[in-house]
Design an enzyme around this catalytic site. Structure first.
Site, PDB file in Angstrom:
ATOM      1  N   MET A 141       0.846  -1.196   0.000  1.00 29.42           N
ATOM      2  CA  MET A 141       0.000   0.000   0.000  1.00 29.42           C
ATOM      3  C   MET A 141       0.883   1.248   0.000  1.00 29.42           C
ATOM      4  SD  MET A 141      -3.445  -0.886   2.066  1.00 29.42           S
ATOM      5  CE  MET A 141      -2.826  -0.683   3.714  1.00 29.42           C
ATOM      6  N   GLY A 142       2.129   1.114  -0.458  1.00 35.41           N
ATOM      7  CA  GLY A 142       3.032   2.258  -0.513  1.00 35.41           C
ATOM      8  C   GLY A 142       3.543   2.629   0.862  1.00 35.41           C
ATOM      9  N   SER A 177       4.628   1.184   8.068  1.00 42.99           N
ATOM     10  CA  SER A 177       4.318   2.479   7.448  1.00 42.99           C
ATOM     11  C   SER A 177       3.741   3.438   8.475  1.00 42.99           C
ATOM     12  CB  SER A 177       3.301   2.298   6.318  1.00 42.99           C
ATOM     13  OG  SER A 177       3.794   1.379   5.390  1.00 42.99           O
ATOM     14  N   HIS A 182       9.589  -3.378   3.509  1.00 42.27           N
ATOM     15  CA  HIS A 182       9.204  -3.597   2.112  1.00 42.27           C
ATOM     16  C   HIS A 182      10.444  -3.824   1.250  1.00 42.27           C
ATOM     17  CE1 HIS A 182       5.586  -1.040   3.288  1.00 42.27           C
ATOM     18  NE2 HIS A 182       5.029  -2.123   2.814  1.00 42.27           N
TER      19      HIS A 182
HETATM   20  O1  PAF Z   1       0.006  -5.693   3.817  1.00 38.14           O
HETATM   21  C1  PAF Z   1      -0.416  -4.779   3.074  1.00 38.14           C
HETATM   22  O2  PAF Z   1       0.266  -3.800   2.788  1.00 38.14           O
HETATM   23  C2  PAF Z   1      -1.823  -4.881   2.496  1.00 38.14           C
HETATM   24  O3  PAF Z   1      -2.689  -5.466   3.413  1.00 38.14           O
HETATM   25  C3  PAF Z   1      -1.875  -5.609   1.148  1.00 38.14           C
HETATM   26  C4  PAF Z   1      -1.442  -7.052   1.273  1.00 38.14           C
HETATM   27  C5  PAF Z   1      -0.978  -4.891   0.144  1.00 38.14           C
HETATM   28  C6  PAF Z   1      -3.302  -5.589   0.598  1.00 38.14           C
HETATM   29  O4  PAF Z   1      -3.773  -4.293   0.416  1.00 38.14           O
END
Ligand code: PAF
Length: 261
Positions: free
Chosen positions: A29-30, A185, A36
């Protein structure tokens, strides 16, 4: 050169041109952080083509204020992904991903509707629905998920198998700051003092003799505790600090599947 696809249809066109190469996928989700980056690095190492999605999925936010304040840092995210050697980024708009609204949805089984399922009504349905869409769009060989969202990882892994998605779900260890605080985040919403204090979450989960002790330790340090429970050999918690919701989990010895309300 990294390609950025702003529509699902454009990406699907590109996807058709990828043959005879393995595809790795990191859904996000950025507001990307070191956690990440590690998922992406592993994806990059293990596959010929590395694909990342950036999509703040509205259907998994049970609280509209939480959705509004969720950090959005697209420019920095794209620069980071380019530096990590990502091939393709998919970043669709909401109408593209939910063309007629939120009509079809995936329902998790009742036994998995604990913790996040109790405290964030509709959250897991939103996660499963968007992950199913993303897996169908990416059609990757492997998709990488962090263990920090341990319940998410469990429900996604089961769903991917049950629906024969053909994508292997790869679990990746939680990345922590030196203090023990799990990368998230949401950490950037904390004050500098809050960030220091937040490390007590990991310490309490690790050091307490039981889930109840961890809950008491956290409450006495000023956290508002939603839950501390034990499932899948892990001790998992959700707490609020400075109005920011933080989750974390650790493996623990003798992990029977016992819930503490
Ligand atoms: O973990 C996340 O960032 C979100 O829940 C995902 C898996 C991208 C789904 O929107």
């Amino acid at each position: 050169m990294m390609r950025v696809w702003y529509s699902t249809a454009e990406w699907v066109g590109r996807r058709k041109t990828i043959t005879g190469q393995t595809i790795g996928f990191v859904p996000t989700m950025g507001a990307l952080h070191r956690g990440h980056a590690e998922l992406v690095e592993r994806c990059r190492r293990e596959n010929d083509v590395a694909v990342v999605s950036l999509f703040v999925n509205p259907t998994q936010f049970n609280d509209p204020r939480d959705l509004d304040r969720y950090p959005r840092t697209m420019e920095q995210d794209l620069a980071l992904l380019e530096s990590l050697g990502v091939d393709d980024v998919i970043t669709p708009g909401i109408p593209d991903f939910y063309p007629k609204g939120y009509r079809f949805r995936i329902e998790p089984p009742a036994d998995l509707l604990v913790m996040e399922g109790v405290f964030r009504p509709g959250h897991l349905q939103g996660v499963l629905t968007v992950v199913m869409k993303l897996l169908n769009v990416a059609r990757a060989d492997r998709a990488y998920f962090g263990e920090k969202d341990y319940q998410q990882l469990q429900v996604v892994t089961e769903m991917a198998r049950e629906f024969f998605t053909g994508t292997e779900i790869v679990a990746c260890s939680t990345v922590r700051e030196e203090s023990g605080l799990a990368e998230s985040s949401r950490n950037r919403l904390l004050s500098p003092e809050g960030r220091t204090k937040a490390a007590a979450l990991y310490r309490a989960l690790t050091a307490a003799a039981s889930a109840d002790d961890a809950r008491a330790a956290l409450a006495s340090q000023g956290f508002r505790v939603e839950y501390v429970e034990e499932h899948w050999g892990r001790r998992l918690a959700a707490v609020y600090l400075e109005g920011v919701r933080l989750i974390d989990n650790v493996a623990f010895e003798g992990g029977a599947d016992v819930a503490h309300s």
